[in-house]
Design a protein around this motif. Structure first.
Motif, PDB file in Angstrom:
ATOM      1  N   PRO A  57       0.829  -1.213   0.000  1.00 15.00           N
ATOM      2  CA  PRO A  57       0.000   0.000   0.000  1.00 15.00           C
ATOM      3  C   PRO A  57       0.864   1.265   0.000  1.00 15.00           C
ATOM      4  O   PRO A  57       1.976   1.261   0.530  1.00 15.00           O
ATOM      5  CB  PRO A  57      -0.783  -0.108   1.305  1.00 15.00           C
ATOM      6  CG  PRO A  57      -0.709  -1.538   1.703  1.00 15.00           C
ATOM      7  CD  PRO A  57       0.589  -2.053   1.180  1.00 15.00           C
ATOM      8  N   CYS A  58       0.320   2.315  -0.577  1.00 10.73           N
ATOM      9  CA  CYS A  58       1.006   3.612  -0.599  1.00 10.73           C
ATOM     10  C   CYS A  58       1.096   4.139   0.819  1.00 10.73           C
ATOM     11  O   CYS A  58       0.121   4.166   1.550  1.00 10.73           O
ATOM     12  CB  CYS A  58       0.212   4.581  -1.467  1.00 10.73           C
ATOM     13  SG  CYS A  58       0.707   6.291  -1.280  1.00 10.73           S
ATOM     14  N   ILE A  59       2.294   4.554   1.216  1.00 10.32           N
ATOM     15  CA  ILE A  59       2.431   5.130   2.558  1.00 10.32           C
ATOM     16  C   ILE A  59       2.469   6.657   2.485  1.00 10.32           C
ATOM     17  O   ILE A  59       2.795   7.316   3.457  1.00 10.32           O
ATOM     18  CB  ILE A  59       3.690   4.604   3.288  1.00 10.32           C
ATOM     19  CG1 ILE A  59       4.942   4.840   2.439  1.00 10.32           C
ATOM     20  CG2 ILE A  59       3.550   3.134   3.623  1.00 10.32           C
ATOM     21  CD1 ILE A  59       6.232   4.627   3.212  1.00 10.32           C
ATOM     22  N   ARG A  60       2.129   7.186   1.341  1.00  5.30           N
ATOM     23  CA  ARG A  60       2.029   8.637   1.141  1.00  5.30           C
ATOM     24  C   ARG A  60       3.317   9.372   1.517  1.00  5.30           C
ATOM     25  O   ARG A  60       3.280  10.490   2.023  1.00  5.30           O
ATOM     26  CB  ARG A  60       0.841   9.193   1.928  1.00  5.30           C
ATOM     27  CG  ARG A  60      -0.490   8.650   1.426  1.00  5.30           C
ATOM     28  CD  ARG A  60      -1.629   8.926   2.362  1.00  5.30           C
ATOM     29  NE  ARG A  60      -1.758  10.330   2.713  1.00  5.30           N
ATOM     30  CZ  ARG A  60      -2.286  11.254   1.951  1.00  5.30           C
ATOM     31  NH1 ARG A  60      -2.761  10.927   0.776  1.00  5.30           N
ATOM     32  NH2 ARG A  60      -2.371  12.492   2.338  1.00  5.30           N
ATOM     33  N   CYS A  61       4.431   8.751   1.246  1.00  4.23           N
ATOM     34  CA  CYS A  61       5.694   9.336   1.656  1.00  4.23           C
ATOM     35  C   CYS A  61       6.083  10.544   0.809  1.00  4.23           C
ATOM     36  O   CYS A  61       6.940  11.315   1.185  1.00  4.23           O
ATOM     37  CB  CYS A  61       6.795   8.291   1.557  1.00  4.23           C
ATOM     38  SG  CYS A  61       7.019   7.721  -0.133  1.00  4.23           S
ATOM     39  N   GLY A  62       5.471  10.685  -0.370  1.00  4.65           N
ATOM     40  CA  GLY A  62       5.749  11.855  -1.178  1.00  4.65           C
ATOM     41  C   GLY A  62       7.021  11.762  -2.003  1.00  4.65           C
ATOM     42  O   GLY A  62       7.408  12.736  -2.651  1.00  4.65           O
ATOM     43  N   GLU A  63       7.672  10.612  -2.015  1.00  4.11           N
ATOM     44  CA  GLU A  63       8.871  10.469  -2.854  1.00  4.11           C
ATOM     45  C   GLU A  63       8.519  10.733  -4.319  1.00  4.11           C
ATOM     46  O   GLU A  63       9.275  11.362  -5.051  1.00  4.11           O
ATOM     47  CB  GLU A  63       9.441   9.055  -2.722  1.00  4.11           C
ATOM     48  CG  GLU A  63      10.225   8.817  -1.447  1.00  4.11           C
ATOM     49  CD  GLU A  63      11.351   9.809  -1.272  1.00  4.11           C
ATOM     50  OE1 GLU A  63      12.153   9.988  -2.202  1.00  4.11           O
ATOM     51  OE2 GLU A  63      11.414  10.432  -0.196  1.00  4.11           O
ATOM     52  N   CYS A  64       7.364  10.227  -4.718  1.00  3.57           N
ATOM     53  CA  CYS A  64       6.940  10.385  -6.110  1.00  3.57           C
ATOM     54  C   CYS A  64       6.757  11.858  -6.464  1.00  3.57           C
ATOM     55  O   CYS A  64       7.048  12.277  -7.573  1.00  3.57           O
ATOM     56  CB  CYS A  64       5.658   9.594  -6.360  1.00  3.57           C
ATOM     57  SG  CYS A  64       4.376   9.878  -5.124  1.00  3.57           S
ATOM     58  N   VAL A  65       6.270  12.632  -5.496  1.00  2.00           N
ATOM     59  CA  VAL A  65       6.052  14.065  -5.748  1.00  2.00           C
ATOM     60  C   VAL A  65       7.394  14.745  -6.004  1.00  2.00           C
ATOM     61  O   VAL A  65       7.514  15.597  -6.884  1.00  2.00           O
ATOM     62  CB  VAL A  65       5.352  14.721  -4.543  1.00  2.00           C
ATOM     63  CG1 VAL A  65       5.098  16.196  -4.806  1.00  2.00           C
ATOM     64  CG2 VAL A  65       4.059  13.998  -4.218  1.00  2.00           C
ATOM     65  N   PRO A  96       8.779   3.515  -2.572  1.00  3.50           N
ATOM     66  CA  PRO A  96       9.212   2.463  -1.661  1.00  3.50           C
ATOM     67  C   PRO A  96       8.174   1.344  -1.517  1.00  3.50           C
ATOM     68  O   PRO A  96       8.502   0.268  -1.050  1.00  3.50           O
ATOM     69  CB  PRO A  96       9.408   3.194  -0.330  1.00  3.50           C
ATOM     70  CG  PRO A  96       8.559   4.398  -0.432  1.00  3.50           C
ATOM     71  CD  PRO A  96       8.519   4.776  -1.874  1.00  3.50           C
ATOM     72  N   ALA A  97       6.937   1.629  -1.905  1.00  6.50           N
ATOM     73  CA  ALA A  97       5.906   0.590  -1.827  1.00  6.50           C
ATOM     74  C   ALA A  97       5.845  -0.220  -3.119  1.00  6.50           C
ATOM     75  O   ALA A  97       5.000  -1.103  -3.257  1.00  6.50           O
ATOM     76  CB  ALA A  97       4.550   1.220  -1.527  1.00  6.50           C
ATOM     77  N   HIS A  98       6.736   0.075  -4.052  1.00  5.10           N
ATOM     78  CA  HIS A  98       6.830  -0.669  -5.317  1.00  5.10           C
ATOM     79  C   HIS A  98       5.507  -0.709  -6.077  1.00  5.10           C
ATOM     80  O   HIS A  98       5.132  -1.745  -6.629  1.00  5.10           O
ATOM     81  CB  HIS A  98       7.334  -2.090  -5.064  1.00  5.10           C
ATOM     82  CG  HIS A  98       8.605  -2.138  -4.282  1.00  5.10           C
ATOM     83  ND1 HIS A  98       9.748  -1.506  -4.712  1.00  5.10           N
ATOM     84  CD2 HIS A  98       8.912  -2.706  -3.100  1.00  5.10           C
ATOM     85  CE1 HIS A  98      10.710  -1.702  -3.813  1.00  5.10           C
ATOM     86  NE2 HIS A  98      10.224  -2.415  -2.829  1.00  5.10           N
ATOM     87  N   ILE A  99       4.813   0.403  -6.087  1.00  8.26           N
ATOM     88  CA  ILE A  99       3.536   0.439  -6.801  1.00  8.26           C
ATOM     89  C   ILE A  99       3.821   0.731  -8.279  1.00  8.26           C
ATOM     90  O   ILE A  99       4.540   1.677  -8.589  1.00  8.26           O
ATOM     91  CB  ILE A  99       2.635   1.541  -6.225  1.00  8.26           C
ATOM     92  CG1 ILE A  99       2.429   1.292  -4.731  1.00  8.26           C
ATOM     93  CG2 ILE A  99       1.298   1.582  -6.951  1.00  8.26           C
ATOM     94  CD1 ILE A  99       1.742   2.422  -4.012  1.00  8.26           C
ATOM     95  N   PRO A 100       3.281  -0.093  -9.193  1.00  5.98           N
ATOM     96  CA  PRO A 100       3.489   0.196 -10.623  1.00  5.98           C
ATOM     97  C   PRO A 100       2.599   1.366 -11.039  1.00  5.98           C
ATOM     98  O   PRO A 100       1.587   1.201 -11.725  1.00  5.98           O
ATOM     99  CB  PRO A 100       3.077  -1.115 -11.305  1.00  5.98           C
ATOM    100  CG  PRO A 100       2.155  -1.775 -10.349  1.00  5.98           C
ATOM    101  CD  PRO A 100       2.513  -1.318  -8.971  1.00  5.98           C
ATOM    102  N   LEU A 101       2.978   2.548 -10.597  1.00  3.93           N
ATOM    103  CA  LEU A 101       2.109   3.719 -10.753  1.00  3.93           C
ATOM    104  C   LEU A 101       1.737   3.981 -12.205  1.00  3.93           C
ATOM    105  O   LEU A 101       0.576   4.235 -12.533  1.00  3.93           O
ATOM    106  CB  LEU A 101       2.802   4.945 -10.156  1.00  3.93           C
ATOM    107  CG  LEU A 101       2.984   4.869  -8.630  1.00  3.93           C
ATOM    108  CD1 LEU A 101       4.077   5.804  -8.169  1.00  3.93           C
ATOM    109  CD2 LEU A 101       1.684   5.201  -7.930  1.00  3.93           C
ATOM    110  N   VAL A 102       2.746   3.907 -13.093  1.00  2.00           N
ATOM    111  CA  VAL A 102       2.485   4.244 -14.488  1.00  2.00           C
ATOM    112  C   VAL A 102       1.439   3.307 -15.091  1.00  2.00           C
ATOM    113  O   VAL A 102       0.606   3.707 -15.891  1.00  2.00           O
ATOM    114  CB  VAL A 102       3.791   4.196 -15.297  1.00  2.00           C
ATOM    115  CG1 VAL A 102       3.548   4.565 -16.739  1.00  2.00           C
ATOM    116  CG2 VAL A 102       4.816   5.115 -14.683  1.00  2.00           C
TER     117      VAL A 102
HETATM  118  S1  SF4 Z   1       6.268   7.100  -3.585  1.00  9.51           S
HETATM  119 FE1  SF4 Z   1       4.824   5.393  -3.536  1.00  9.51          FE
HETATM  120  S2  SF4 Z   1       4.386   5.115  -1.377  1.00  9.51           S
HETATM  121 FE2  SF4 Z   1       5.325   7.116  -1.550  1.00  9.51          FE
HETATM  122  S3  SF4 Z   1       3.609   8.521  -1.779  1.00  9.51           S
HETATM  123 FE3  SF4 Z   1       4.263   7.988  -3.835  1.00  9.51          FE
HETATM  124  S4  SF4 Z   1       2.957   6.271  -4.398  1.00  9.51           S
HETATM  125 FE4  SF4 Z   1       2.827   6.469  -2.181  1.00  9.51          FE
END
Ligand code: SF4
Ligand code: SF4
Lengths: 347, 524
Positions: free
Chosen positions: B375-383, B426-432
């Protein structure tokens, strides 16, 4: 020839949730050691009880929900929750209260909402608040730091007190325990004493409560480490502590005899720990850059308000939980300007 | 002036191991032409090309075999001489193993050219429309991977004037080196192509953006520029940071201008072209050659001899790999394009198209299997890394919940699918993957809506028609009735008055019977 498929990007960076949580735990170590030094064995026992409870509770719930147990436990988030909660608990809290608080944090505040990533509230703080409102007496029975009492309870005495809930033979709670500096400040201010008088008490150190101020410093070190390793951003701690200092400074400047020096707010109680480790819990915090500044600042202001005029001596837990509720809204209204979007058509 | 250029940056991006050295050790090698060439009719953005040959026809090298069928489309030419042996569905490069219409040519081994059009060496004196027509004839598309028809892109009439030509030589994806090698070996052709493009759009300056991990290529370009008395063209070395070669990111890096969201580079006075495209333009204009071959990188630890190869478009991937040294035992995945934006093929019996810049045969340790999604931990790395400055975790949240309106509120369609977010998550979500899914769903919904809109409009038109006919019928009926009444009432008090009234009624009824105003029959 057949090949493995999968969607792009085909590369993945080295990060993982486990790594993030492990870094948080690492950052907690110096402050925790300092607390052990000042408050003794009780804290270590609490820590052990909380961590074991958290892991067992999480495993049980995952089994019930039919989720992979090992894969989830390995993310260490339950350990982080338990650890943070244990740091906030009085060192001699009866064991079953620690168990209750931790179980509540993991089962109700975290897993019932869907587990990591879905909890709207910071689980550790939810557990803490539950205990605080349910057991106000034991939850405010702190030990005086070692520098004051000169002798901390032995390991055997600590175990005895935690597991029996009674003081060792021939002693009373009043002798053993002491108020926290924040508590003391409240009580004395409410008796209309002046800050200059209160300050003469041996409870006060150079810039906060004695002992407490150093604990705060070590947590600060851990916090800076997390910022350096990019585990957290500087925004929430900076805005929270900044706002707290600012508001406290304002009132202090107006009336220094009824409002403590601003650094007191920072270095007594849980402000530093809260700013770096609790308010920054990514799941329940605001996530946009501007949102984080607002979120942190509001927590700082709330901490001051509740400490000064509220019914509880420390306020980090309440403030964080209140702002957790506001985080989604803050995020919605603080979406950053995207690439190629003019400032004027910002939503 | 040129020296005063400011260094700009774009938000986010990620540092990746570039893995370029593996494939740049040897010069570009020309591969033989295979016995069979498969030419997809749709290997560009826009409508498929229309075949102009039939099965059994003999074709010469460079002969037109499929004609651009629309303004946004691209012609296709025979890469060698031989016979058309099939026109029909064949496996094409597509992540889902799609079949699509192709022309299949069997080589006669002679590789004999058809008659080519005259070179336009005096292009500076020719009308730009003629040059565009030549580019269109040659079937040139963006060779950086996007495959947008170049003749359309360089037609900037009716838009804001273009003052800057940006040449994309960033090649920011790891492993890919075909542009790098092209610049090292054909710098003069690049410069010629730039000259033509600048002339075409009237660009006052040209900036060639190249990442700092390609010093040889940059030097070769500088050399080529110094021998041509070309002024206003500058090689700009930019830091290696993925995705600096994204069109909007590169324009920002070089000019500081931000292409508007949903807008074209022309909106900020820029035209952006890839280096290889510039060479293709030079080939078409100065040598009269259509686009029938290209340089591609074959690399990864899954092949024995990584390198760059000049291949005929339509050569099968398995042929290319076999000819370039074959697979090694380590091969696990075959990726068309780079590891960040390319797609993984199920098999290698697909042709190289105009858009193919790289065949990456990757070993296990080069592209590890995706770790399980958490699950996404909303860490904001993606942002932090998103070059489009989006909130990837919010788009993901809504895309996963199938709340596509919200996903669009968070600017789903500004996502360039660069993959930076998924790379750091870090949650290895295949976002794309989620974004692509959401986009496809939204497009499908839109098509549905358009269909139902059309149906609704048809229905409404039909209802209106029936209504009108009904009104007309009623009006006629009333007319008849009135005529009858009139007769029976003739004997009444004032015959004169009655006659006038009847006449009035008739006029009104007649008016009412006229279709345009069906609502006022009888004027009641
Ligand atoms: S980097 Fe992954 S875990 Fe972190 S906020 Fe973005 S989607 Fe969620
Ligand atoms: S893939 Fe889209 S959302 Fe992710 S970083 Fe790239 S542009 Fe941003």
């Amino acid at each position: 020839m057949q090949f493995a498929t999968g969607s792009s990007p085909h590369l993945a960076g080295p990060q993982s949730v486990t790594r993030v949580m492990a870094l948080v735990l690492l950052a907690l170590v110096p402050g925790t050691l300092a607390m052990l030094w000042y408050f003794g064995w009780g804290l270590l026992i609490n820590l052990a009880i909380a961590v074991i409870t958290a892991v067992v509770a999480e495993a049980a719930i995952l089994l019930l929900r039919g989720r992979p147990v090992a894969a989830t436990l390995i993310d260490l988030s339950a350990v982080v929750t338990a650890w943070l909660l244990a740091l906030a608990l009085p060192p001699l809290l009866p064991w079953w209260q620690t168990v209750l608080g931790t179980t509540f944090a993991i089962v109700i505040a975290k897993q019932l909402f869907g587990g990591i990533g879905f909890n709207p509230f910071n689980p550790a703080m939810a557990g803490y608040v539950l205990l605080l409102v349910s057991f106000p007496v034991t939850m405010t029975r702190w030990l005086p730091p070692e520098v004051l009492s000169g002798n901390l309870p032995s390991l055997a005495d600590s175990l005895h007190m935690i597991f029996s809930g009674t003081p060792p033979a021939g002693q009373t709670w009043d002798v053993i325990s002491g108020a926290t500096p924040l508590d003391q400040m409240r009580t004395e201010l409410s008796q209309n004493r002046m800050i200059s008088e209160i300050h003469k008490s041996p409870l006060w150190g150079d810039f906060g409560g004695r002992g407490w101020e150093w604990v705060g410093n070590w947590f600060l070190l851990g916090g800076l480490f997390m910022i350096w390793r990019r585990v957290i951003s500087w925004r929430i701690p900076a805005s929270m502590l900044g706002a707290l200092l600012l508001v406290a400074g304002l009132f202090w400047a107006i009336d220094p005899e009824t409002h403590p020096f601003p650094a007191f707010h920072l270095f007594s109680g849980g402000a530093i720990l809260g700013a770096f480790f609790i308010a920054t819990d990514p799941v329940s915090a605001s996530t946009t850059p501007r949102g984080q500044l607002i979120y942190g600042a509001l927590i700082g202001v709330l901490v001051f308000i509740i400490r000064t005029w509220g019914g509880y001596p420390d306020a980090v837990a309440f403030s964080v939980l209140l702002l957790n509720m506001a985080a989604p809204t803050i995020d919605y209204y603080t979406q950053p300007r995207i690439f190629g979007q003019r400032k004027s058509n910002d939503a | 002036m040129a020296d005063a250029r400011k260094d700009w940056s774009f938000h986010g991006g990620v540092h990746l191991d570039d893995h370029k050295a593996e494939s740049t050790g040897q010069p570009v090698r020309r591969l033989p032409i295979p016995d069979r060439l498969t030419l997809p009719l749709h290997q560009h953005i826009g409508l498929s090309a229309e075949p102009v040959v039939r099965v059994g026809d003999l074709v010469k090298k460079g002969q037109l075999v499929a004609q651009a069928s629309d303004y946004v489309s691209a012609s296709i030419h025979a890469p060698t001489s031989g016979r058309v042996v099939g026109i029909g569905p064949q496996a094409v490069p597509h992540p889902s193993g799609l079949y699509d219409a192709c022309i299949v040519i069997e080589s006669d081994g002679k590789d004999a050219w058809t008659d080519l059009p005259e070179p336009m060496t005096d292009y500076a004196t020719l009308p730009t429309a003629d040059l565009r027509e030549r580019i269109r004839w040659a079937g040139i598309v963006g060779l950086g991977g996007a495959a947008f028809p170049t003749a359309v892109k360089v037609n900037t009439s009716g838009q804001r004037p273009i003052d800057t030509l940006v040449i994309n030589a960033a090649e920011c994806e790891p492993y890919i080196t075909c542009d790098d090698m092209l610049m090292r070996e054909q710098a003069a052709d690049v410069v010629e192509g730039i000259g033509i493009l600048r002339h075409l759009v009237g660009a006052r300056q040209c900036l060639i953006g190249i990442e700092d991990n390609k010093p040889e290529a940059a030097e070769a370009l500088r050399q080529a520029l110094s021998t041509k008395a070309d002024t206003g063209t500058e090689v700009v070395v930019i830091p290696t940071l993925y995705p600096s070669g994204g069109e909007k990111q590169l324009i920002r890096l070089l000019t500081g201008r931000e292409v508007p969201s949903h807008g074209l580079p022309a909106a900020v006075g820029v035209l952006c072209q890839n280096v290889a495209t510039a060479v293709a333009v030079a080939d078409a204009v100065l040598r009269g050659r259509p686009l029938i071959e290209r340089v591609i990188t074959v690399t990864g630890r899954g092949v024995r001899q990584p390198g760059n190869f000049r291949v005929a478009i339509g050569s099968a991937a398995d042929f290319v790999i076999a000819q370039s040294g074959g697979y090694s035992d380590a091969v696990r995945q075959l990726i068309l394009g780079g590891p960040m934006m390319g797609f993984a093929m199920q098999h290698d019996q697909v042709p190289v198209t105009k858009a193919t810049n790289c065949l990456l045969a990757a070993a296990q340790d080069e592209v590890p299997a995706h770790p399980a999604e958490r699950p996404c931990i909303r860490c904001g790395e993606c942002v932090k890394v998103c070059p489009a400055q989006l909130l990837p975790q919010q788009i993901f949240w809504h895309a996963r919940a199938h709340d596509f309106d919200k996903a669009q509120d968070y600017h789903l369609f500004d996502c360039i699918e660069c993959g930076c977010c998924a790379y750091v998550c870090p949650a290895h979500i295949p976002l794309v993957h989620y974004y692509r899914f959401a986009k496809t769903e939204i497009w499908a919904q839109e098509r549905e809506r358009e269909k139902s809109d059309l149906a609704r409009r048809r229905h409404e038109a039909r209802v209106a028609r029936i209504e009108r006919l009904e009104q007309e019928r009623k009006a006629r009926l009333r007319q008849k009735k009135e005529a009858l009444e009139q007769k029976s009432g003739e004997s009444a008090a004032d015959p004169k008055k009655a006659a006038i009234e009847a006449a009035m009624r008739r006029v009104a009824a007649k008016k009412a019977a006229q279709p345009p105003e069906p609502e006022t029959p009888g004027g009641e």
